[in-house]
Design a protein around this motif. Structure first.
Motif, short mmCIF file in Angstrom:
data_model
loop_
_atom_site.label_atom_id
_atom_site.label_comp_id
_atom_site.label_asym_id
_atom_site.label_seq_id
_atom_site.Cartn_x
_atom_site.Cartn_y
_atom_site.Cartn_z
N VAL A 1 -72.15 -66.04 -21.99
CA VAL A 1 -71.50 -67.05 -22.66
C VAL A 1 -71.15 -68.09 -21.90
O VAL A 1 -70.99 -68.00 -20.81
CB VAL A 1 -70.44 -66.37 -23.49
N HIS A 2 -70.78 -69.32 -22.63
CA HIS A 2 -70.35 -70.60 -21.63
C HIS A 2 -68.81 -70.34 -21.72
O HIS A 2 -68.08 -69.56 -22.21
CB HIS A 2 -70.57 -71.47 -23.07
N HIS A 3 -68.62 -70.86 -20.23
CA HIS A 3 -67.06 -70.79 -19.95
C HIS A 3 -66.39 -72.00 -20.31
O HIS A 3 -67.19 -73.11 -20.35
CB HIS A 3 -67.39 -70.66 -18.35
N PRO A 4 -65.19 -72.00 -20.73
CA PRO A 4 -64.10 -70.95 -20.30
C PRO A 4 -64.19 -69.97 -21.57
O PRO A 4 -64.57 -70.34 -22.48
CB PRO A 4 -63.07 -71.54 -20.07
N PRO B 1 -68.78 -74.53 -29.02
CA PRO B 1 -67.66 -75.55 -29.31
C PRO B 1 -66.95 -76.26 -27.94
O PRO B 1 -67.21 -77.39 -27.69
CB PRO B 1 -66.68 -75.12 -30.00
N ALA B 2 -66.84 -75.29 -27.04
CA ALA B 2 -66.08 -75.82 -25.80
C ALA B 2 -67.10 -76.48 -24.91
O ALA B 2 -66.98 -77.78 -24.49
CB ALA B 2 -65.85 -74.68 -24.89
N LEU B 3 -68.37 -76.18 -25.01
CA LEU B 3 -69.44 -76.63 -24.05
C LEU B 3 -69.80 -78.27 -24.82
O LEU B 3 -69.93 -79.13 -24.12
CB LEU B 3 -70.69 -75.83 -24.00
N TYR B 4 -69.94 -77.99 -25.89
CA TYR B 4 -70.14 -79.39 -26.80
C TYR B 4 -69.53 -80.53 -26.47
O TYR B 4 -69.58 -81.62 -26.20
CB TYR B 4 -70.38 -79.09 -28.33
N ASP B 5 -67.96 -80.09 -26.58
CA ASP B 5 -66.93 -81.03 -26.44
C ASP B 5 -66.86 -81.69 -24.93
O ASP B 5 -66.64 -82.62 -24.62
CB ASP B 5 -65.55 -80.25 -26.95
N ALA B 6 -66.97 -80.69 -23.96
CA ALA B 6 -66.92 -81.07 -22.79
C ALA B 6 -68.13 -81.84 -22.29
O ALA B 6 -67.86 -82.86 -21.51
CB ALA B 6 -66.73 -79.73 -21.73
N THR B 7 -69.35 -81.61 -23.08
CA THR B 7 -70.53 -82.51 -22.51
C THR B 7 -70.20 -84.03 -23.19
O THR B 7 -70.38 -84.78 -22.29
CB THR B 7 -71.77 -81.91 -23.39
N PRO C 1 -72.11 -83.29 -17.31
CA PRO C 1 -71.40 -82.06 -17.65
C PRO C 1 -71.96 -80.59 -16.85
O PRO C 1 -73.21 -80.57 -17.16
CB PRO C 1 -71.30 -81.96 -19.18
N LEU C 2 -71.24 -79.74 -16.49
CA LEU C 2 -71.71 -78.54 -16.16
C LEU C 2 -71.87 -77.52 -17.25
O LEU C 2 -71.11 -77.30 -17.94
CB LEU C 2 -70.64 -78.09 -15.26
N TRP C 3 -73.19 -76.82 -17.01
CA TRP C 3 -73.26 -75.68 -17.81
C TRP C 3 -72.85 -74.53 -17.32
O TRP C 3 -73.30 -73.52 -16.41
CB TRP C 3 -74.81 -75.57 -17.92
N ARG C 4 -71.47 -74.18 -17.45
CA ARG C 4 -70.70 -72.97 -16.89
C ARG C 4 -71.12 -71.68 -17.62
O ARG C 4 -70.93 -71.80 -18.80
CB ARG C 4 -69.37 -73.08 -16.41
N LEU C 5 -71.53 -70.48 -16.99
CA LEU C 5 -71.64 -69.30 -17.90
C LEU C 5 -70.95 -68.35 -17.01
O LEU C 5 -70.67 -68.23 -15.84
CB LEU C 5 -73.36 -68.99 -17.73
N VAL C 6 -70.66 -67.34 -17.93
CA VAL C 6 -70.12 -66.05 -17.37
C VAL C 6 -70.57 -64.80 -18.41
O VAL C 6 -70.85 -65.00 -19.26
CB VAL C 6 -68.70 -65.95 -17.60
N PHE C 7 -70.81 -63.73 -17.48
CA PHE C 7 -71.02 -62.51 -18.28
C PHE C 7 -69.61 -62.13 -18.92
O PHE C 7 -68.67 -61.96 -18.03
CB PHE C 7 -71.47 -61.47 -17.49
N ALA C 8 -69.46 -61.63 -20.21
CA ALA C 8 -68.36 -61.27 -20.78
C ALA C 8 -68.70 -59.66 -21.47
O ALA C 8 -69.71 -59.39 -21.90
CB ALA C 8 -67.73 -62.10 -21.74
N TRP C 9 -67.60 -59.10 -21.40
CA TRP C 9 -67.71 -57.60 -22.00
C TRP C 9 -66.35 -57.20 -22.55
O TRP C 9 -65.39 -57.81 -22.04
CB TRP C 9 -68.18 -56.72 -20.84
#
Length: 334
Positions: free
Chosen positions: A147-150, A205-211, A268-276
């Protein structure tokens, strides 16, 4: 479990055909062993041993039970082993969400790396946006998701290291901004006057707004917006002149009618993380995160970040033959 113990005792007596030797092999006294066999005979309503002679022999019923008991005990042993391996994350099914924009070549590299670490874990891949994945993770409908960070701290999720894959702009090859093509950096301010193709806001939403905020900060105010949930639609809109788009280079790599240029600065950075899920996480998540983080950060996959159109070098190990794909995975795009 009493029945299993009785069957285990019966099997040893059936193999030894001698109660004394069987008791010694089992590490117990002979009288309680004889009592256990009598209890099993009463429970089944048959005689299992012919004791009328000096040598103990199996009855026809006992001979049948010996074969069935061996098979049952072997199955129980296998069950215990598989359960223990599943608890260690070495066996079973791992349900993983991936975003629609994840390039196929990157996904393939992740699958290959994970298969080497956990060859008997079956990946059930499902394509969802970040927002959809977060909802499923909260309800344990997924075991892990990219998923996208944060992340929202209140989401009840744990996450791995932040990943920043290569990120740039996709342009029609006929655009004056295409320049010499792949490799040359481009500033966001140079995109002034262009339309923008991006994902729907509800997808992340967070990535869209940051972009959009990063674009405005650098002087790029898109003259209009178009949205695309999949890389294929995004490329089609760019080719048709509906705008430029931000993406990983591997998405544009196979399409000769577009070029990809890295952004300057990297925003804008495409920041990703694995979440669980923080509660009762799947034990196979750890090797997945380790494998995927290395790939997505470009470890051993440099071809993914710089290859141009038609370059299949991402399908090969550096300096070697094509990488085998022993994937134990199911991919669901529903």
């Amino acid at each position: 479990m009493d029945l299993l113990r009785q069957l285990r005792h019966f099997t040893v007596v059936g193999e030894e055909l001698h109660f004394g030797r069987a008791a010694e092999r089992l590490g117990m006294a002979q009288p309680p062993l004889s009592q256990r066999i009598r209890e099993l005979e009463r429970e089944l309503g048959v005689e299992l041993f012919d004791r009328s002679r000096r040598q103990v022999r199996l009855t026809p019923a006992g001979d049948v039970l010996l074969g069935e008991a061996r098979e049952l005990l072997a199955g129980v042993g296998r069950m215990r082993e598989l359960v223990a391996r599943a608890a260690r994350g070495e066996y079973g099914t791992l349900r993983v969400g991936v975003p629609p924009e994840l390039p196929g070549s990157v996904l393939g590299a992740v699958l290959t790396e994970f298969a080497a670490k956990a060859p008997e874990v079956r990946l059930e891949l499902r394509e969802f946006t970040s927002a959809e994945q977060l909802e499923l993770l909260a309800g344990h409908g997924l075991d892990a998701g990219l998923v996208h960070h944060p992340l929202d701290p209140a989401a009840g999720l744990h996450s791995g290291p932040v990943i920043e894959p290569p990120w740039g702009v996709v342009l029609p090859r006929v655009s004056p901004l295409a320049g010499s093509g792949w490799g040359g950096e481009i500033a966001l301010a140079e995109l002034a006057g262009q339309a923008l193709v991006t994902h729907p806001r509800e997808a992340a939403p967070a990535l869209y707004d940051a972009t959009l905020a990063a674009c405005r900060d650098e002087g790029f105010h898109p003259v209009r917006m178009a949205t695309a949930r999949s890389p294929e639609v995004m490329l089609g809109l760019v080719i048709a002149g509906h705008g430029v788009a931000f993406s990983h280079p591997a998405i544009a790599r196979k399409e000769p009618r577009v070029v990809w240029r890295p952004l300057r600065p990297r925003a804008p950075l495409w920041r990703l993380v694995f979440a669980w899920p923080a509660r009762a996480p799947h034990p196979a998540v750890a090797p997945l995160v380790e494998a995927a983080t290395g790939v997505l950060r470009g470890h051993g996959t440099g071809a993914l970040s710089a290859a141009g159109p038609g370059d299949d070098s991402a399908d090969h190990a550096p300096g070697g033959p094509p990488v085998p794909r022993p994937w134990n995975a199911v991919y669901d795009r529903s």
